[in-house]
Design a protein around this motif. Structure first.
Motif, PDB file in Angstrom:
ATOM      1  N   TYR A  27       0.968  -1.060  -0.120  1.00 16.93           N
ATOM      2  CA  TYR A  27      -0.205  -0.003   0.092  1.00 16.93           C
ATOM      3  C   TYR A  27       0.990   0.995   0.023  1.00 16.93           C
ATOM      4  CZ  TYR A  27      -3.779  -3.055   1.294  1.00 16.93           C
ATOM      5  OH  TYR A  27      -4.671  -4.126   1.558  1.00 16.93           O
ATOM      6  N   PRO A  28       0.505   2.235  -0.937  1.00 18.53           N
ATOM      7  CA  PRO A  28       1.606   3.435  -1.280  1.00 18.53           C
ATOM      8  C   PRO A  28       1.165   4.389  -0.162  1.00 18.53           C
ATOM      9  CG  PRO A  28       0.035   3.432  -2.664  1.00 18.53           C
ATOM     10  CD  PRO A  28      -0.335   2.213  -2.042  1.00 18.53           C
ATOM     11  N   LEU A  29       1.746   5.154   0.448  1.00 18.90           N
ATOM     12  CA  LEU A  29       1.762   6.330   1.170  1.00 18.90           C
ATOM     13  C   LEU A  29       2.719   7.499   1.020  1.00 18.90           C
ATOM     14  CD1 LEU A  29       3.143   6.182   4.670  1.00 18.90           C
ATOM     15  CD2 LEU A  29       2.997   3.915   3.307  1.00 18.90           C
ATOM     16  N   LYS A  30       2.281   8.720   1.619  1.00 18.23           N
ATOM     17  CA  LYS A  30       3.414   9.872   1.295  1.00 18.23           C
ATOM     18  C   LYS A  30       3.823   9.857   2.943  1.00 18.23           C
ATOM     19  CE  LYS A  30       1.965  13.652  -0.673  1.00 18.23           C
ATOM     20  NZ  LYS A  30       1.263  14.928  -0.950  1.00 18.23           N
ATOM     21  N   ARG A  43       9.776  10.716  13.856  1.00 22.72           N
ATOM     22  CA  ARG A  43       9.445  10.922  12.049  1.00 22.72           C
ATOM     23  C   ARG A  43      10.432  10.420  11.319  1.00 22.72           C
ATOM     24  NH1 ARG A  43       7.654  17.257  13.079  1.00 22.72           N
ATOM     25  NH2 ARG A  43       5.703  16.800  14.145  1.00 22.72           N
ATOM     26  N   LEU A  44      10.138  10.002  10.061  1.00 20.85           N
ATOM     27  CA  LEU A  44      11.144   9.715   9.202  1.00 20.85           C
ATOM     28  C   LEU A  44      11.885  10.776   8.600  1.00 20.85           C
ATOM     29  CD1 LEU A  44       8.751   7.418   6.934  1.00 20.85           C
ATOM     30  CD2 LEU A  44      10.451   6.567   8.667  1.00 20.85           C
ATOM     31  N   ALA A  45      13.241  10.784   8.357  1.00 19.03           N
ATOM     32  CA  ALA A  45      14.172  11.867   8.001  1.00 19.03           C
ATOM     33  C   ALA A  45      14.027  11.771   6.432  1.00 19.03           C
ATOM     34  CB  ALA A  45      15.342  11.426   8.386  1.00 19.03           C
ATOM     35  N   HIS A  46      12.902  11.965   5.988  1.00 22.79           N
ATOM     36  CA  HIS A  46      12.677  12.180   4.379  1.00 22.79           C
ATOM     37  C   HIS A  46      11.432  13.488   4.258  1.00 22.79           C
ATOM     38  CE1 HIS A  46      14.665   8.523   3.195  1.00 22.79           C
ATOM     39  NE2 HIS A  46      14.250   7.949   4.207  1.00 22.79           N
ATOM     40  N   PRO A  47      11.577  13.887   3.008  1.00 21.87           N
ATOM     41  CA  PRO A  47      10.599  14.756   2.924  1.00 21.87           C
ATOM     42  C   PRO A  47       9.244  14.389   2.781  1.00 21.87           C
ATOM     43  CG  PRO A  47      12.253  15.063   1.176  1.00 21.87           C
ATOM     44  CD  PRO A  47      12.713  13.668   1.907  1.00 21.87           C
ATOM     45  N   ASP A  48       8.232  15.097   3.137  1.00 20.31           N
ATOM     46  CA  ASP A  48       6.800  14.941   3.289  1.00 20.31           C
ATOM     47  C   ASP A  48       6.216  14.765   2.025  1.00 20.31           C
ATOM     48  OD1 ASP A  48       6.828  15.611   5.898  1.00 20.31           O
ATOM     49  OD2 ASP A  48       5.600  17.595   5.795  1.00 20.31           O
ATOM     50  N   ASP A  49       6.800  14.851   0.911  1.00 18.62           N
ATOM     51  CA  ASP A  49       6.159  14.431  -0.344  1.00 18.62           C
ATOM     52  C   ASP A  49       6.838  13.212  -0.842  1.00 18.62           C
ATOM     53  OD1 ASP A  49       8.550  15.598  -1.201  1.00 18.62           O
ATOM     54  OD2 ASP A  49       7.883  17.231  -2.649  1.00 18.62           O
ATOM     55  N   CYS A  50       7.568  12.655  -0.309  1.00 15.51           N
ATOM     56  CA  CYS A  50       8.450  11.496  -0.631  1.00 15.51           C
ATOM     57  C   CYS A  50       7.587  10.244  -0.576  1.00 15.51           C
ATOM     58  CB  CYS A  50       9.492  11.198   0.416  1.00 15.51           C
ATOM     59  SG  CYS A  50      10.675   9.916  -0.305  1.00 15.51           S
ATOM     60  N   LEU A  51       7.578   9.324  -1.612  1.00 17.58           N
ATOM     61  CA  LEU A  51       6.903   8.151  -1.931  1.00 17.58           C
ATOM     62  C   LEU A  51       7.313   6.944  -1.059  1.00 17.58           C
ATOM     63  CD1 LEU A  51       4.437   6.577  -3.164  1.00 17.58           C
ATOM     64  CD2 LEU A  51       6.114   5.765  -4.624  1.00 17.58           C
ATOM     65  N   THR A 174       9.230  11.793  -5.631  1.00 17.50           N
ATOM     66  CA  THR A 174       8.232  12.608  -4.901  1.00 17.50           C
ATOM     67  C   THR A 174       6.888  12.634  -5.443  1.00 17.50           C
ATOM     68  OG1 THR A 174       8.934  14.498  -6.163  1.00 17.50           O
ATOM     69  CG2 THR A 174      10.139  14.081  -4.109  1.00 17.50           C
ATOM     70  N   VAL A 175       5.883  12.825  -4.852  1.00 18.91           N
ATOM     71  CA  VAL A 175       4.645  12.709  -5.284  1.00 18.91           C
ATOM     72  C   VAL A 175       3.948  13.953  -4.826  1.00 18.91           C
ATOM     73  CG1 VAL A 175       4.132  10.539  -5.471  1.00 18.91           C
ATOM     74  CG2 VAL A 175       3.738  11.491  -3.455  1.00 18.91           C
ATOM     75  N   GLY A 176       2.901  14.512  -5.601  1.00 16.87           N
ATOM     76  CA  GLY A 176       2.191  15.825  -5.511  1.00 16.87           C
ATOM     77  C   GLY A 176       0.739  15.497  -4.804  1.00 16.87           C
ATOM     78  N   SER A 177      -0.047  16.809  -4.927  1.00 17.45           N
ATOM     79  CA  SER A 177      -1.341  16.805  -4.174  1.00 17.45           C
ATOM     80  C   SER A 177      -2.378  15.951  -5.091  1.00 17.45           C
ATOM     81  CB  SER A 177      -1.904  18.170  -4.235  1.00 17.45           C
ATOM     82  OG  SER A 177      -2.141  18.633  -5.756  1.00 17.45           O
ATOM     83  N   GLU A 178      -2.045  15.388  -5.944  1.00 22.22           N
ATOM     84  CA  GLU A 178      -2.788  14.402  -6.958  1.00 22.22           C
ATOM     85  C   GLU A 178      -2.941  13.197  -6.209  1.00 22.22           C
ATOM     86  OE1 GLU A 178       1.259  13.647  -8.426  1.00 22.22           O
ATOM     87  OE2 GLU A 178       0.062  15.350  -7.948  1.00 22.22           O
ATOM     88  N   MET A 179      -2.026  12.908  -5.358  1.00 22.70           N
ATOM     89  CA  MET A 179      -1.997  11.430  -4.450  1.00 22.70           C
ATOM     90  C   MET A 179      -2.965  11.934  -3.223  1.00 22.70           C
ATOM     91  SD  MET A 179       0.990   8.840  -3.358  1.00 22.70           S
ATOM     92  CE  MET A 179       0.594   7.613  -2.301  1.00 22.70           C
ATOM     93  N   VAL A 180      -3.946  11.335  -2.933  1.00 23.85           N
ATOM     94  CA  VAL A 180      -4.945  11.663  -2.124  1.00 23.85           C
ATOM     95  C   VAL A 180      -5.097  10.500  -0.993  1.00 23.85           C
ATOM     96  CG1 VAL A 180      -7.411  12.249  -1.424  1.00 23.85           C
ATOM     97  CG2 VAL A 180      -6.574  12.897  -3.835  1.00 23.85           C
TER      98      VAL A 180
END
Length: 266
Positions: A27-30, A43-51, A174-180
């Motif tokens: 299952y994918p998440l941001k 927290r994970l040491a990765h950017p919030d928009d990272c897959l 990285t993923v944008g706002s299109e991933m809900v």
């Protein structure tokens, strides 16, 4: 690398095609969904928009992956055999599907030097929509006074007959706002049901009853129940009674490095 929703689907499809054959779901998440629920220290040491992708094991893992793994490969050292099997399956999938890509793989049994887990498995499952993480705060007018009740995830198809095994973070994607963010299925919506679930998990987890809080499509086989009901330190001996490790080369090496933290739950 920026990824569209289509690219996210292709990444998860590659993993699913490889891992579903041996009893896993993905299952994918941001990263931001996960980090938003946790204090900075967890927290994970990765950017919030990272897959990221969370990997679950279903009841099928035991017969489709674990027993063949023990038969073909044996086990190395004294770390838990299930952990070894999961690591082999997941690492092989990453190497086959994403050669040369930056993938941070974290397993449920791994700890940081601080002794904190490398990721909070139930939180990851919840924010990905894979399984609902029922916690004490989800019960109105709690009947337990000041007593601490540990939370537990419930899968919409397997109930409690599953496990959260790994988190894969794709550092270059990285993923944008299109991933809900999908809401996890609320399988236990009533207050009474949630009390029953949390009390069964906290007080009687050994009797398996919390796993049947919803009607599962598949449960662990009796052999799998026997394995997970056996204390981790005695599981190699159990496997020997099942006919494994008959060759001397298959015997676990007591001189190899061991893991002090061995997972006990399936």
């Amino acid at each position: 690398m920026a990824a569209s929703t289509t690219n996210v689907e292709s990444i998860t499809a590659l993993l699913d095609n490889y891992l579903s054959k041996v009893g896993f779901e993905v299952y994918p998440l941001k990263v931001g969904w996960y980090n938003s629920l946790l204090p900075p220290t967890l927290r994970l040491a990765h950017p919030d928009d990272c897959l990221a992708v969370v990997v679950l094991s279903t009841p099928a893992l035991f017969e489709q992956a674990f027993l063949p793994f023990v038969e073909e490969r044996g086990c190395q050292g004294l770390s838990d055999p299930i952990d070894q099997c999961v690591k082999r399956c997941v690492s092989s999938a990453v190497l086959q599907c994403f050669p040369g890509q930056e993938v941070d793989v974290r397993y449920d049994y791994e700890l940081l030097p601080s002794r904190k887990p490398k990721f909070l498995a139930q939180t990851a499952a919840h924010v990905s929509g894979a399984a609902y993480y029922y916690q004490q705060s989800d019960v109105k007018d709690q009947p337990w006074a000041e007593k601490k009740m540990f939370g537990v995830c419930v899968h919409p198809r397997f109930g409690g007959w599953f496990a959260i095994r790994a988190l894969l973070v794709f550092g270059g994607v990285t993923v944008g706002s299109e991933m809900v963010q999908p809401p996890p299925p609320d399988c236990v919506p009533s207050r009474e049901g949630r009390i029953q679930l949390l009390e069964a998990f906290n007080y009687r987890w050994q009797d398996w009853s919390y796993r049947d809080i919803v009607r599962p499509v598949q449960i662990y086989s009796q052999k799998q129940k026997d394995y997970f009901a056996t204390p981790p330190a005695e599981r190699f001996a159990l496997l020997k009674t099942w006919g494994f490790f008959s060759r001397e080369s298959d015997q676990p090496d007591p001189t190899s490095d061991t893991e002090s933290q061995v997972t006990g739950h399936g």
